[in-house]
Design a protein around this motif. Structure first.
Motif, PDB file in Angstrom:
ATOM      1  N   GLU A  44       0.844  -1.194   0.000  1.00 30.87           N
ATOM      2  CA  GLU A  44       0.000   0.000   0.000  1.00 30.87           C
ATOM      3  C   GLU A  44       0.880   1.245   0.000  1.00 30.87           C
ATOM      4  O   GLU A  44       1.918   1.275   0.662  1.00 30.87           O
ATOM      5  CB  GLU A  44      -0.867  -0.026   1.276  1.00 30.87           C
ATOM      6  CG  GLU A  44      -1.825   1.129   1.431  1.00 30.87           C
ATOM      7  CD  GLU A  44      -2.647   1.015   2.711  1.00 30.87           C
ATOM      8  OE1 GLU A  44      -3.870   1.195   2.630  1.00 30.87           O
ATOM      9  OE2 GLU A  44      -2.067   0.747   3.788  1.00 30.87           O
ATOM     10  N   SER A  45       0.468   2.283  -0.706  1.00 24.95           N
ATOM     11  CA  SER A  45       1.216   3.535  -0.659  1.00 24.95           C
ATOM     12  C   SER A  45       0.858   4.281   0.621  1.00 24.95           C
ATOM     13  O   SER A  45      -0.213   4.068   1.208  1.00 24.95           O
ATOM     14  CB  SER A  45       0.890   4.404  -1.875  1.00 24.95           C
ATOM     15  OG  SER A  45      -0.424   4.936  -1.769  1.00 24.95           O
ATOM     16  N   SER A  46       1.751   5.165   1.049  1.00 21.89           N
ATOM     17  CA  SER A  46       1.474   5.976   2.236  1.00 21.89           C
ATOM     18  C   SER A  46       0.230   6.832   2.028  1.00 21.89           C
ATOM     19  O   SER A  46      -0.597   6.988   2.938  1.00 21.89           O
ATOM     20  CB  SER A  46       2.671   6.867   2.560  1.00 21.89           C
ATOM     21  OG  SER A  46       3.778   6.086   2.915  1.00 21.89           O
ATOM     22  N   ARG A  47       0.083   7.376   0.847  1.00 18.94           N
ATOM     23  CA  ARG A  47      -1.083   8.217   0.530  1.00 18.94           C
ATOM     24  C   ARG A  47      -2.382   7.406   0.650  1.00 18.94           C
ATOM     25  O   ARG A  47      -3.358   7.858   1.243  1.00 18.94           O
ATOM     26  CB  ARG A  47      -0.934   8.784  -0.886  1.00 18.94           C
ATOM     27  CG  ARG A  47      -2.025   9.760  -1.280  1.00 18.94           C
ATOM     28  CD  ARG A  47      -1.834  10.204  -2.721  1.00 18.94           C
ATOM     29  NE  ARG A  47      -0.598  10.923  -2.910  1.00 18.94           N
ATOM     30  CZ  ARG A  47      -0.469  12.241  -2.824  1.00 18.94           C
ATOM     31  NH1 ARG A  47      -1.512  12.974  -2.530  1.00 18.94           N
ATOM     32  NH2 ARG A  47       0.686  12.811  -3.039  1.00 18.94           N
ATOM     33  N   ALA A  48      -2.380   6.178   0.121  1.00 15.81           N
ATOM     34  CA  ALA A  48      -3.568   5.315   0.220  1.00 15.81           C
ATOM     35  C   ALA A  48      -3.839   4.933   1.670  1.00 15.81           C
ATOM     36  O   ALA A  48      -4.999   4.816   2.087  1.00 15.81           O
ATOM     37  CB  ALA A  48      -3.390   4.067  -0.642  1.00 15.81           C
ATOM     38  N   ALA A  49      -2.784   4.749   2.461  1.00 15.64           N
ATOM     39  CA  ALA A  49      -2.956   4.392   3.871  1.00 15.64           C
ATOM     40  C   ALA A  49      -3.658   5.508   4.638  1.00 15.64           C
ATOM     41  O   ALA A  49      -4.492   5.237   5.514  1.00 15.64           O
ATOM     42  CB  ALA A  49      -1.604   4.071   4.505  1.00 15.64           C
ATOM     43  N   VAL A  50      -3.333   6.762   4.331  1.00 15.17           N
ATOM     44  CA  VAL A  50      -4.002   7.893   4.988  1.00 15.17           C
ATOM     45  C   VAL A  50      -5.506   7.826   4.733  1.00 15.17           C
ATOM     46  O   VAL A  50      -6.316   7.934   5.670  1.00 15.17           O
ATOM     47  CB  VAL A  50      -3.420   9.243   4.491  1.00 15.17           C
ATOM     48  CG1 VAL A  50      -4.278  10.404   4.949  1.00 15.17           C
ATOM     49  CG2 VAL A  50      -1.994   9.412   4.965  1.00 15.17           C
ATOM     50  N   VAL A  51      -5.885   7.615   3.497  1.00 14.57           N
ATOM     51  CA  VAL A  51      -7.306   7.561   3.130  1.00 14.57           C
ATOM     52  C   VAL A  51      -7.989   6.390   3.839  1.00 14.57           C
ATOM     53  O   VAL A  51      -9.061   6.545   4.437  1.00 14.57           O
ATOM     54  CB  VAL A  51      -7.456   7.453   1.593  1.00 14.57           C
ATOM     55  CG1 VAL A  51      -8.899   7.205   1.195  1.00 14.57           C
ATOM     56  CG2 VAL A  51      -6.910   8.719   0.930  1.00 14.57           C
ATOM     57  N   ARG A  52      -7.362   5.212   3.806  1.00 16.29           N
ATOM     58  CA  ARG A  52      -7.947   4.021   4.429  1.00 16.29           C
ATOM     59  C   ARG A  52      -8.053   4.169   5.942  1.00 16.29           C
ATOM     60  O   ARG A  52      -9.087   3.875   6.538  1.00 16.29           O
ATOM     61  CB  ARG A  52      -7.103   2.779   4.087  1.00 16.29           C
ATOM     62  CG  ARG A  52      -7.617   1.502   4.774  1.00 16.29           C
ATOM     63  CD  ARG A  52      -6.697   0.320   4.527  1.00 16.29           C
ATOM     64  NE  ARG A  52      -5.306   0.567   4.879  1.00 16.29           N
ATOM     65  CZ  ARG A  52      -4.822   0.597   6.133  1.00 16.29           C
ATOM     66  NH1 ARG A  52      -5.621   0.422   7.167  1.00 16.29           N
ATOM     67  NH2 ARG A  52      -3.530   0.815   6.341  1.00 16.29           N
ATOM     68  N   GLU A  53      -6.974   4.627   6.586  1.00 15.79           N
ATOM     69  CA  GLU A  53      -6.971   4.743   8.047  1.00 15.79           C
ATOM     70  C   GLU A  53      -8.040   5.723   8.541  1.00 15.79           C
ATOM     71  O   GLU A  53      -8.709   5.464   9.531  1.00 15.79           O
ATOM     72  CB  GLU A  53      -5.593   5.166   8.553  1.00 15.79           C
ATOM     73  CG  GLU A  53      -4.567   4.046   8.523  1.00 15.79           C
ATOM     74  CD  GLU A  53      -4.785   2.987   9.589  1.00 15.79           C
ATOM     75  OE1 GLU A  53      -5.544   3.227  10.554  1.00 15.79           O
ATOM     76  OE2 GLU A  53      -4.198   1.907   9.473  1.00 15.79           O
ATOM     77  N   LEU A  54      -8.208   6.844   7.865  1.00 12.84           N
ATOM     78  CA  LEU A  54      -9.220   7.803   8.313  1.00 12.84           C
ATOM     79  C   LEU A  54     -10.639   7.285   8.080  1.00 12.84           C
ATOM     80  O   LEU A  54     -11.540   7.564   8.866  1.00 12.84           O
ATOM     81  CB  LEU A  54      -9.009   9.167   7.665  1.00 12.84           C
ATOM     82  CG  LEU A  54      -7.748   9.889   8.126  1.00 12.84           C
ATOM     83  CD1 LEU A  54      -7.660  11.272   7.514  1.00 12.84           C
ATOM     84  CD2 LEU A  54      -7.645   9.975   9.628  1.00 12.84           C
ATOM     85  N   ARG A  55     -10.808   6.485   7.037  1.00 12.64           N
ATOM     86  CA  ARG A  55     -12.115   5.852   6.829  1.00 12.64           C
ATOM     87  C   ARG A  55     -12.384   4.862   7.968  1.00 12.64           C
ATOM     88  O   ARG A  55     -13.469   4.845   8.556  1.00 12.64           O
ATOM     89  CB  ARG A  55     -12.153   5.153   5.470  1.00 12.64           C
ATOM     90  CG  ARG A  55     -13.508   4.516   5.156  1.00 12.64           C
ATOM     91  CD  ARG A  55     -13.531   3.866   3.770  1.00 12.64           C
ATOM     92  NE  ARG A  55     -12.549   2.800   3.684  1.00 12.64           N
ATOM     93  CZ  ARG A  55     -11.474   2.803   2.875  1.00 12.64           C
ATOM     94  NH1 ARG A  55     -11.239   3.818   2.079  1.00 12.64           N
ATOM     95  NH2 ARG A  55     -10.643   1.783   2.857  1.00 12.64           N
ATOM     96  N   GLU A  56     -11.386   4.049   8.321  1.00  7.41           N
ATOM     97  CA  GLU A  56     -11.554   3.040   9.370  1.00  7.41           C
ATOM     98  C   GLU A  56     -11.673   3.659  10.763  1.00  7.41           C
ATOM     99  O   GLU A  56     -12.506   3.236  11.556  1.00  7.41           O
ATOM    100  CB  GLU A  56     -10.374   2.064   9.362  1.00  7.41           C
ATOM    101  CG  GLU A  56     -10.324   1.166   8.149  1.00  7.41           C
ATOM    102  CD  GLU A  56      -9.075   0.303   8.082  1.00  7.41           C
ATOM    103  OE1 GLU A  56      -8.963  -0.460   7.110  1.00  7.41           O
ATOM    104  OE2 GLU A  56      -8.211   0.383   8.981  1.00  7.41           O
ATOM    105  N   GLU A  57     -10.815   4.631  11.072  1.00  7.73           N
ATOM    106  CA  GLU A  57     -10.758   5.185  12.430  1.00  7.73           C
ATOM    107  C   GLU A  57     -11.815   6.250  12.703  1.00  7.73           C
ATOM    108  O   GLU A  57     -12.245   6.416  13.840  1.00  7.73           O
ATOM    109  CB  GLU A  57      -9.380   5.800  12.706  1.00  7.73           C
ATOM    110  CG  GLU A  57      -8.281   4.791  12.868  1.00  7.73           C
ATOM    111  CD  GLU A  57      -6.988   5.404  13.386  1.00  7.73           C
ATOM    112  OE1 GLU A  57      -6.953   6.616  13.661  1.00  7.73           O
ATOM    113  OE2 GLU A  57      -6.019   4.645  13.520  1.00  7.73           O
TER     114      GLU A  57
END
Length: 138
Positions: A44-57
């Motif tokens: 996963e890219s860091s940019r994609a991780a930001v989007v995913r983490e904020l959706r999850e958290e």
């Protein structure tokens, strides 16, 4: 060479305010504040991780912006990188879903009114230097 695991933190700005999240777990971090985020998954890219983490958290849809210059050591082998982010039009309001019990939108003048996690302090300082909204005092 030792493994290095990247954790992303999101500098989520909205209407000139930065979102801070208060930890509810684990016990040694509970009650202190951080930039929301989490580990980058393999592939996963860091940019994609930001989007995913904020959706999850937080249950929000965001667009990741640019990376804040710098990298901050956490407990080895973890390092933190911070990315700016903005709510997507029509996104739900953020709410604490995982590992947090309170959220606050802080103006630049209020940033230091919360007890940030030690490793988040230099990241927040860099975020303010890099990405604070124009025309606002930090």
């Amino acid at each position: 060479m030792s493994e290095r695991i990247v954790v992303v933190g999101a500098a989520l700005w909205h209407e000139g305010r930065l979102l801070a999240a208060r930890r509810s777990a684990p016990a040694e971090l509970a009650g202190r504040w951080e930039l929301p985020g989490g580990k980058v998954e393999p592939g996963e890219s860091s940019r994609a991780a930001v989007v995913r983490e904020l959706r999850e958290e937080l249950g929000v849809s965001v667009e990741a912006g640019e990376r804040v210059p710098g990298e901050w050591p956490l407990k080895p082998p973890y390092v933190m990188q911070v990315w700016t982010a903005a709510l997507c039009p029509g996104s739900a309001a953020p709410r604490p879903l995982q590992d947090h019990d309170e959220l606050r939108w802080l103006t630049p003048a209020e940033i230091w009114h919360v007890d940030w996690l030690d490793h988040d302090v230099p990241a927040v300082e860099a975020t303010l230097a890099h990405a604070a909204p124009a025309g606002q005092d930090t």
